[in-house]
Design a protein around this motif. Structure first.
Motif, PDB file in Angstrom:
ATOM      1  N   PHE A   1       0.813  -1.210   0.000  1.00 59.90           N
ATOM      2  CA  PHE A   1       0.000   0.000   0.000  1.00 59.90           C
ATOM      3  C   PHE A   1       0.849   1.265   0.000  1.00 59.90           C
ATOM      4  O   PHE A   1       0.372   2.329  -0.381  1.00 59.90           O
ATOM      5  CB  PHE A   1      -0.936   0.019   1.213  1.00 59.90           C
ATOM      6  CG  PHE A   1      -1.950  -1.086   1.199  1.00 59.90           C
ATOM      7  CD1 PHE A   1      -2.768  -1.292   0.093  1.00 59.90           C
ATOM      8  CD2 PHE A   1      -2.081  -1.938   2.273  1.00 59.90           C
ATOM      9  CE1 PHE A   1      -3.703  -2.316   0.061  1.00 59.90           C
ATOM     10  CE2 PHE A   1      -3.012  -2.969   2.268  1.00 59.90           C
ATOM     11  CZ  PHE A   1      -3.825  -3.158   1.152  1.00 59.90           C
TER      12      PHE A   1
ATOM     13  N   ASP B   1      -2.029  -6.550   5.841  1.00 62.67           N
ATOM     14  CA  ASP B   1      -2.608  -7.433   4.840  1.00 62.67           C
ATOM     15  C   ASP B   1      -1.592  -8.523   4.491  1.00 62.67           C
ATOM     16  O   ASP B   1      -0.444  -8.218   4.133  1.00 62.67           O
ATOM     17  CB  ASP B   1      -2.919  -6.620   3.573  1.00 62.67           C
ATOM     18  CG  ASP B   1      -4.418  -6.442   3.353  1.00 62.67           C
ATOM     19  OD1 ASP B   1      -5.190  -6.625   4.307  1.00 62.67           O
ATOM     20  OD2 ASP B   1      -4.808  -6.125   2.216  1.00 62.67           O
TER      21      ASP B   1
ATOM     22  N   HIS C   1      -2.447 -11.861   2.438  1.00 63.22           N
ATOM     23  CA  HIS C   1      -3.566 -12.625   1.887  1.00 63.22           C
ATOM     24  C   HIS C   1      -3.182 -14.020   1.437  1.00 63.22           C
ATOM     25  O   HIS C   1      -2.067 -14.261   0.957  1.00 63.22           O
ATOM     26  CB  HIS C   1      -4.160 -11.881   0.686  1.00 63.22           C
ATOM     27  CG  HIS C   1      -5.007 -10.715   1.064  1.00 63.22           C
ATOM     28  ND1 HIS C   1      -6.176 -10.844   1.784  1.00 63.22           N
ATOM     29  CD2 HIS C   1      -4.872  -9.388   0.819  1.00 63.22           C
ATOM     30  CE1 HIS C   1      -6.713  -9.647   1.955  1.00 63.22           C
ATOM     31  NE2 HIS C   1      -5.942  -8.744   1.388  1.00 63.22           N
TER      32      HIS C   1
ATOM     33  N   GLU D   1     -11.300 -11.621  -1.194  1.00 65.62           N
ATOM     34  CA  GLU D   1     -11.208 -10.163  -1.330  1.00 65.62           C
ATOM     35  C   GLU D   1     -10.752  -9.754  -2.733  1.00 65.62           C
ATOM     36  O   GLU D   1     -11.010  -8.632  -3.180  1.00 65.62           O
ATOM     37  CB  GLU D   1     -10.248  -9.608  -0.274  1.00 65.62           C
ATOM     38  CG  GLU D   1     -10.226  -8.083  -0.215  1.00 65.62           C
ATOM     39  CD  GLU D   1      -9.240  -7.555   0.812  1.00 65.62           C
ATOM     40  OE1 GLU D   1      -9.438  -7.808   2.008  1.00 65.62           O
ATOM     41  OE2 GLU D   1      -8.263  -6.897   0.401  1.00 65.62           O
TER      42      GLU D   1
ATOM     43  N   HIS E   1      -3.235  -8.537  -4.156  1.00 64.12           N
ATOM     44  CA  HIS E   1      -2.250  -7.678  -3.498  1.00 64.12           C
ATOM     45  C   HIS E   1      -1.819  -8.336  -2.200  1.00 64.12           C
ATOM     46  O   HIS E   1      -2.549  -9.148  -1.625  1.00 64.12           O
ATOM     47  CB  HIS E   1      -2.855  -6.296  -3.213  1.00 64.12           C
ATOM     48  CG  HIS E   1      -4.069  -6.366  -2.312  1.00 64.12           C
ATOM     49  ND1 HIS E   1      -5.330  -6.665  -2.787  1.00 64.12           N
ATOM     50  CD2 HIS E   1      -4.217  -6.221  -0.966  1.00 64.12           C
ATOM     51  CE1 HIS E   1      -6.187  -6.684  -1.793  1.00 64.12           C
ATOM     52  NE2 HIS E   1      -5.542  -6.431  -0.666  1.00 64.12           N
TER      53      HIS E   1
HETATM   54 ZN   LIG Z   1      -6.397  -6.707   1.200  1.00 65.99          ZN
END
Ligand SMILES: [Zn+2]
Length: 254
Positions: free
Chosen positions: A62, A100, A102, A108, A115
């Motif tokens: 991010f 995060d 994942h 998601e 991501h």
């Molecule tokens: Zn995420």
């Protein structure tokens, strides 16, 4: 409900005109936010043992590189690091790092492009913060959704435990204002409300941000547009609406 409200429901378009007063209010809400100094916040909490600070999604995916990385989000890394380092220097020891991380097939990804796959650089805390003492004191919370509150990981038990042990004030920083920060702060707020716990949750506006994806650019990449400034302000308003304290910044000691 007023007749104005019903009238707007009947004609839910033309927001620039119909919501002009509210947008003006939102401008005023943002400009009226106040600074609070760190020492006062700690004193009001009852001392450093009564303060916790949470860093949300200050990860590579991010802040630096990847399909959801944003310069304006990356710009909050240094101020968050500075604020949390000062808090640590003042004796605060309750920190959590939500990030995060994942699963490769995360549901998601139906909503957002893939991501922050667990184990990738995108899922790691940004290296600028990695050497700071508060990071070593922090609970590490990998998560597979916008909210670490809703899963079976260590975050919710940690919050429950520190509040039981006397934490009265929780500072939430990171990204994105309208996504993970919102869900994190609201998760704690709603839990505290539901269980009649008195917890002061503070979101400093200068320590959170969200991404900006203009309408014309979004159209070319097949994504939903996202007005960063408006979403940032609207969700800060919404946090405040729900009893979360939104301030302009935490003033740090010299
Ligand atoms: Zn995420």
């Amino acid at each position: 409900m007023t007749s104005n409200h019903l009238g707007r429901k009947a004609n839910p378009i033309g927001f620039a005109e119909s919501s002009r007063d509210f947008l003006s209010y939102l401008d005023g809400f943002m400009t009226a936010l106040v600074d609070r100094d760190l020492d006062s916040l700690i004193a009001e909490a009852g001392g450093p043992d009564c303060v916790a600070a949470i860093a949300v999604d200050l990860v590579g995916g991010f802040c630096h590189a990847g399909p959801l990385a944003s310069d304006r989000v990356g710009a909050i890394v240094a101020p968050v690091g500075s604020a949390f380092s000062h808090a640590y220097a003042r004796g605060v020891r309750h920190f959590a790092i939500l990030r995060d991380a994942h699963d490769p097939g995360a549901p998601e990804f139906d909503a957002f492009p893939p991501h922050c796959i667990a184990g990738s650089d995108e899922s790691q805390l940004v290296p600028e913060l990695a050497g700071q003492p508060w990071v070593h004191a922090a609970l590490d919370v990998p998560k597979n959704s916008l909210s670490a509150w809703v899963d079976d990981g260590p975050f919710r038990p940690w919050v429950t435990d520190i509040v039981a042990r006397g934490v009265t004030t929780i500072i939430v920083a990171g990204d994105c204002t309208d996504l993970c920060v919102f869900h994190t702060a609201m998760g704690i707020r709603l839990w505290a409300n539901a269980t009649n716990r008195t917890v002061r949750i503070i979101v400093p506006a200068n320590l959170v941000d969200t991404y900006h994806l203009p309408v014309d650019v979004a159209g070319t990449v097949g994504a939903m547009p996202h007005d960063g400034d408006l979403m940032h302000a609207t969700f800060l308003y919404h946090l405040r609406l729900n009893g979360i304290e939104v301030i302009r910044s935490i003033t740090l000691p010299e």
